[in-house]
Scaffold this motif. Structure first.
Motif, short mmCIF file in Angstrom:
data_model
loop_
_atom_site.label_atom_id
_atom_site.label_comp_id
_atom_site.label_asym_id
_atom_site.label_seq_id
_atom_site.Cartn_x
_atom_site.Cartn_y
_atom_site.Cartn_z
N UNK A 123 -43.75 18.02 -27.91
CA UNK A 123 -42.64 18.14 -28.87
C UNK A 123 -42.79 19.38 -29.74
N UNK A 124 -43.98 19.58 -30.33
CA UNK A 124 -44.15 20.64 -31.34
C UNK A 124 -44.27 22.05 -30.76
N UNK A 125 -44.75 22.14 -29.52
CA UNK A 125 -45.01 23.46 -28.95
C UNK A 125 -44.89 23.36 -27.43
N UNK A 126 -43.67 23.02 -26.93
CA UNK A 126 -43.55 22.74 -25.48
C UNK A 126 -43.57 24.03 -24.65
N UNK A 127 -44.05 23.92 -23.40
CA UNK A 127 -43.94 25.08 -22.51
C UNK A 127 -42.48 25.29 -22.14
N UNK A 128 -42.15 26.49 -21.63
CA UNK A 128 -40.74 26.78 -21.28
C UNK A 128 -40.27 25.78 -20.21
N UNK A 129 -41.10 25.57 -19.18
CA UNK A 129 -40.79 24.58 -18.14
C UNK A 129 -41.73 23.40 -18.34
N UNK A 130 -41.20 22.16 -18.40
CA UNK A 130 -42.07 21.02 -18.69
C UNK A 130 -43.30 20.97 -17.77
N UNK A 131 -44.47 20.78 -18.42
CA UNK A 131 -45.75 20.62 -17.70
C UNK A 131 -46.21 21.81 -16.88
N UNK A 132 -45.66 23.02 -17.16
CA UNK A 132 -46.06 24.23 -16.45
C UNK A 132 -46.49 25.28 -17.48
N UNK A 133 -47.64 25.94 -17.20
CA UNK A 133 -48.15 26.99 -18.09
C UNK A 133 -47.19 28.18 -18.09
N UNK A 134 -46.85 28.68 -19.30
CA UNK A 134 -45.88 29.78 -19.43
C UNK A 134 -46.35 31.05 -18.74
N UNK A 135 -47.65 31.32 -18.74
CA UNK A 135 -48.15 32.60 -18.24
C UNK A 135 -48.40 32.58 -16.74
N UNK A 136 -49.08 31.53 -16.25
CA UNK A 136 -49.50 31.53 -14.83
C UNK A 136 -48.57 30.72 -13.92
N UNK A 137 -47.73 29.84 -14.49
CA UNK A 137 -46.90 28.97 -13.67
C UNK A 137 -47.67 27.80 -13.06
N UNK A 138 -48.95 27.64 -13.51
CA UNK A 138 -49.77 26.54 -12.97
C UNK A 138 -49.54 25.25 -13.78
N UNK A 139 -49.88 24.08 -13.18
CA UNK A 139 -49.63 22.81 -13.88
C UNK A 139 -50.53 22.63 -15.12
N UNK A 140 -50.02 21.91 -16.09
CA UNK A 140 -50.79 21.56 -17.29
C UNK A 140 -51.41 20.18 -17.07
N UNK A 141 -52.48 19.89 -17.82
CA UNK A 141 -53.13 18.58 -17.69
C UNK A 141 -53.28 17.93 -19.08
N UNK A 142 -53.57 16.62 -19.06
CA UNK A 142 -53.94 15.91 -20.30
C UNK A 142 -55.46 15.80 -20.31
N UNK A 143 -56.09 16.13 -21.44
CA UNK A 143 -57.56 16.05 -21.51
C UNK A 143 -58.04 14.61 -21.47
N UNK A 144 -59.17 14.37 -20.79
CA UNK A 144 -59.72 13.01 -20.66
C UNK A 144 -60.08 12.43 -22.03
N UNK A 145 -60.46 13.32 -22.98
CA UNK A 145 -60.88 12.80 -24.30
C UNK A 145 -59.71 12.69 -25.27
N UNK A 146 -58.47 12.76 -24.78
CA UNK A 146 -57.31 12.60 -25.67
C UNK A 146 -56.77 11.16 -25.68
N UNK A 147 -57.46 10.23 -25.02
CA UNK A 147 -57.07 8.81 -25.12
C UNK A 147 -57.31 8.37 -26.56
N UNK A 148 -56.42 7.48 -27.07
CA UNK A 148 -56.50 7.15 -28.50
C UNK A 148 -57.89 6.65 -28.92
N UNK A 149 -58.52 5.77 -28.12
CA UNK A 149 -59.82 5.22 -28.57
C UNK A 149 -60.88 6.33 -28.63
N UNK A 150 -60.78 7.32 -27.73
CA UNK A 150 -61.76 8.42 -27.77
C UNK A 150 -61.46 9.34 -28.96
N UNK A 151 -60.17 9.55 -29.23
CA UNK A 151 -59.80 10.40 -30.39
C UNK A 151 -60.36 9.78 -31.67
N UNK A 152 -60.27 8.45 -31.78
CA UNK A 152 -60.77 7.78 -33.01
C UNK A 152 -62.29 7.92 -33.10
#
Ligand code: AP5
Length: 212
Positions: free
Chosen positions: A136-165
């Motif tokens: 929402x705050x800083x989206x890529x131009x094409x959803x889930x695609x890196x603006x510079x390389x055109x490669x796919x974006x990922x979600x980090x394994x440590x971004x699950x809520x329980x790990x964030x806490x």
């Protein structure tokens, strides 16, 4: 000029570092990115670090100090470095003072836990470069695609809520004491310490940093 970005996970250290590096003549030291690259490359370090990072704990000071020493040996020509994610313990901060690695400015990004948990849920990254986006705050131009390389974006394994806490808990215990450590050094005139409200939009955070 060496700049150190300090703040909880998700405060925006990587985002601000990216802007400082793109607009100034800085090298970037991001220990989180270096560790994620080691995991992707399946190196001995990566194999040791993965379970620790996925659980939200910190990698040992000994490993981190070795990694940073190697980075500095490989980047002797850099005229200034933005430190993102290092130091993260008093042992690391004191080792940096003793080496000595001069810190000219510390930027402390202050933000409440609930803002962080929401931010992490929407974070997407480009694994090779470490470029950071937000749905929402800083989206890529094409959803889930890196603006510079055109490669796919990922979600980090440590971004699950329980790990964030857990990362927030570890931050309070081991990294937050660095705020007072650097405030005290700045009070003695050893460096500049700037506290920024990092709950503001990215452009406002950048404006606060660059106007100071
Ligand atoms: P690391 O990768 O350094 O993670 P972190 O410090 O937890 O920080 P993050 O990368 O999660 O967040 P950030 O502050 O960079 O925020 P970002 O800009 O991405 O470390 C990962 C792990 O490696 C550690 O848990 C540890 O295990 C290990 N490690 C690393 N260094 C270590 C060390 N020195 N010692 C020991 N262990 C170490 O932004 C987050 C999201 O919010 C993004 O989606 C972004 O687009 C969005 N956003 C950013 N700013 C704003 C804003 N102002 N408004 C709205 N959205 C925003």
């Amino acid at each position: 000029m060496n700049i150190l970005l300090l703040g909880p996970p998700g405060a925006g250290k990587g985002t601000i570092a990216q802007v400082l590096v793109e607009t100034g003549n800085y090298g970037l030291l991001s220990t989180g990115h270096m560790l994620r690259q080691a995991i992707a490359d399946k190196t001995e370090l990566g194999l040791k670090a993965q379970a620790i990072m996925d659980s939200g704990k910190l990698v040992s000071d000994e490993i981190m100090l070795g990694l940073v020493a190697q980075f500095l040996a490989d980047n002797v020509a850099a005229s200034g470095i933005v430190f993102d994610g290092f130091p993260r313990t008093l042992v690391q901060a004191k080792a940096m003072q003793e080496r000595p690695i001069k810190v000219d400015k510390v930027i402390f990004l202050r933000v409440a836990d609930e803002v962080i948990v929401a931010r992490m849920a929407g974070r997407r990254v480009h694994p090779d470069s470490g470029r950071v986006y937000h749905l929402v705050n800083n989206p890529p131009v094409t959803p889930n695609i890196d603006d510079i390389t055109g490669e796919p974006l990922i979600t980090r394994a440590d971004d699950k809520e329980e790990v964030v806490r857990e990362r927030l808990r570890v931050y309070r215990e081991q990294t937050e004491p660095l705020v007072e450590f650097y405030r005290t050094l700045a009070a003695h005139g050893d460096m500049v310490f700037q506290e920024v409200d990092a709950a503001l939009a990215v452009e406002k955070v950048i404006a606060a940093i660059t106007s100071n």
